[in-house]
Write a protein that holds these residues in place. Structure first.
Motif, PDB file in Angstrom:
ATOM      1  N   VAL A  68      -6.885   6.289  -8.135  1.00 45.96           N
ATOM      2  CA  VAL A  68      -8.165   5.879  -7.538  1.00 45.96           C
ATOM      3  C   VAL A  68      -9.306   6.655  -8.195  1.00 45.96           C
ATOM      4  O   VAL A  68     -10.327   6.072  -8.567  1.00 45.96           O
ATOM      5  CB  VAL A  68      -8.158   6.098  -6.009  1.00 45.96           C
ATOM      6  CG1 VAL A  68      -9.513   5.765  -5.403  1.00 45.96           C
ATOM      7  CG2 VAL A  68      -7.067   5.267  -5.352  1.00 45.96           C
ATOM      8  N   ILE A  69      -9.127   7.941  -8.357  1.00 39.07           N
ATOM      9  CA  ILE A  69     -10.161   8.776  -8.978  1.00 39.07           C
ATOM     10  C   ILE A  69     -10.467   8.295 -10.390  1.00 39.07           C
ATOM     11  O   ILE A  69     -11.638   8.205 -10.781  1.00 39.07           O
ATOM     12  CB  ILE A  69      -9.733  10.260  -8.980  1.00 39.07           C
ATOM     13  CG1 ILE A  69      -9.650  10.790  -7.543  1.00 39.07           C
ATOM     14  CG2 ILE A  69     -10.689  11.098  -9.821  1.00 39.07           C
ATOM     15  CD1 ILE A  69      -8.945  12.131  -7.416  1.00 39.07           C
ATOM     16  N   TYR A  76      -1.110   4.435  -1.571  1.00 40.85           N
ATOM     17  CA  TYR A  76      -2.460   4.352  -1.007  1.00 40.85           C
ATOM     18  C   TYR A  76      -2.468   4.789   0.459  1.00 40.85           C
ATOM     19  O   TYR A  76      -3.520   4.874   1.070  1.00 40.85           O
ATOM     20  CB  TYR A  76      -3.025   2.931  -1.111  1.00 40.85           C
ATOM     21  CG  TYR A  76      -3.339   2.519  -2.525  1.00 40.85           C
ATOM     22  CD1 TYR A  76      -4.409   3.089  -3.214  1.00 40.85           C
ATOM     23  CD2 TYR A  76      -2.582   1.563  -3.187  1.00 40.85           C
ATOM     24  CE1 TYR A  76      -4.698   2.714  -4.517  1.00 40.85           C
ATOM     25  CE2 TYR A  76      -2.866   1.185  -4.486  1.00 40.85           C
ATOM     26  CZ  TYR A  76      -3.924   1.766  -5.141  1.00 40.85           C
ATOM     27  OH  TYR A  76      -4.211   1.394  -6.433  1.00 40.85           O
ATOM     28  N   ALA A  77      -1.278   5.037   1.010  1.00 41.19           N
ATOM     29  CA  ALA A  77      -1.139   5.476   2.400  1.00 41.19           C
ATOM     30  C   ALA A  77      -0.016   6.501   2.476  1.00 41.19           C
ATOM     31  O   ALA A  77       0.924   6.450   1.703  1.00 41.19           O
ATOM     32  CB  ALA A  77      -0.830   4.290   3.303  1.00 41.19           C
ATOM     33  N   LEU A  86       0.828  -1.210   0.000  1.00 39.11           N
ATOM     34  CA  LEU A  86       0.000   0.000   0.000  1.00 39.11           C
ATOM     35  C   LEU A  86       0.860   1.257   0.000  1.00 39.11           C
ATOM     36  O   LEU A  86       0.584   2.214  -0.727  1.00 39.11           O
ATOM     37  CB  LEU A  86      -0.926   0.020   1.222  1.00 39.11           C
ATOM     38  CG  LEU A  86      -2.061  -0.987   1.253  1.00 39.11           C
ATOM     39  CD1 LEU A  86      -2.706  -1.004   2.645  1.00 39.11           C
ATOM     40  CD2 LEU A  86      -3.094  -0.670   0.183  1.00 39.11           C
ATOM     41  N   LEU A  87       1.889   1.243   0.811  1.00 34.04           N
ATOM     42  CA  LEU A  87       2.766   2.411   0.939  1.00 34.04           C
ATOM     43  C   LEU A  87       3.508   2.702  -0.359  1.00 34.04           C
ATOM     44  O   LEU A  87       3.564   3.848  -0.802  1.00 34.04           O
ATOM     45  CB  LEU A  87       3.748   2.167   2.084  1.00 34.04           C
ATOM     46  CG  LEU A  87       4.569   3.332   2.568  1.00 34.04           C
ATOM     47  CD1 LEU A  87       3.684   4.470   3.063  1.00 34.04           C
ATOM     48  CD2 LEU A  87       5.498   2.877   3.693  1.00 34.04           C
ATOM     49  N   THR A  88       4.034   1.678  -0.990  1.00 32.92           N
ATOM     50  CA  THR A  88       4.804   1.896  -2.212  1.00 32.92           C
ATOM     51  C   THR A  88       3.920   2.313  -3.382  1.00 32.92           C
ATOM     52  O   THR A  88       4.406   2.918  -4.332  1.00 32.92           O
ATOM     53  CB  THR A  88       5.620   0.644  -2.604  1.00 32.92           C
ATOM     54  OG1 THR A  88       4.738  -0.463  -2.778  1.00 32.92           O
ATOM     55  CG2 THR A  88       6.662   0.329  -1.546  1.00 32.92           C
ATOM     56  N   ARG A  89       2.641   2.025  -3.299  1.00 32.63           N
ATOM     57  CA  ARG A  89       1.715   2.413  -4.364  1.00 32.63           C
ATOM     58  C   ARG A  89       0.912   3.662  -4.014  1.00 32.63           C
ATOM     59  O   ARG A  89      -0.040   4.004  -4.684  1.00 32.63           O
ATOM     60  CB  ARG A  89       0.793   1.252  -4.703  1.00 32.63           C
ATOM     61  CG  ARG A  89       1.544   0.298  -5.601  1.00 32.63           C
ATOM     62  CD  ARG A  89       1.049  -1.095  -5.537  1.00 32.63           C
ATOM     63  NE  ARG A  89       1.901  -1.948  -6.339  1.00 32.63           N
ATOM     64  CZ  ARG A  89       3.079  -2.421  -5.951  1.00 32.63           C
ATOM     65  NH1 ARG A  89       3.558  -2.106  -4.780  1.00 32.63           N
ATOM     66  NH2 ARG A  89       3.788  -3.203  -6.730  1.00 32.63           N
TER      67      ARG A  89
END
Length: 104
Positions: free
Chosen positions: A50-51, A17-18, A12-15
């Motif tokens: 995400v959008i 998302y956080a 998640l962090l590398t992409r």
């Protein structure tokens, strides 16, 4: 898969998302449990990827979206563990070790 929460948090962090490791761990635990924290939704309202996929970023849309991302992450992690010399595997393992120590 051992340490799924930690591995998914790094994913998640590398992409993006956080915003940081603490948030990634919170999101990882929640997503694995089938939940979608409001802070995850709020943070990703400005995430262009995400959008582009969801349009309006809401909890109702984000929950199944993140479950699909969890499934994808599992596939990636399994592949990387089987192909440790893959460039993405090397970077993933390095990021994990920077944050959690020895890769398990």
């Amino acid at each position: 898969m051992d340490n799924l929460e930690k591995k998914f948090a790094i994913w998640l962090l590398t992409r993006k998302y956080a915003r940081d490791l603490d948030a990634a761990m919170e999101y990882s635990k929640a997503i694995i449990a089938g939940e979608c924290p409001e802070s995850l939704v709020e943070f990703n309202k400005t995430n262009m990827d995400v959008i582009m996929e969801l349009g309006k970023v809401t909890r109702e849309a984000m929950a199944p979206y993140m479950q699909k991302k969890l499934d994808l992450a599992k596939k990636c992690i399994v592949f990387w563990e089987e192909h440790v010399k893959d460039t993405n595997a090397i970077f993933f393992r390095r990021k994990y070790e920077e944050n959690f120590g020895t890769y398990e």
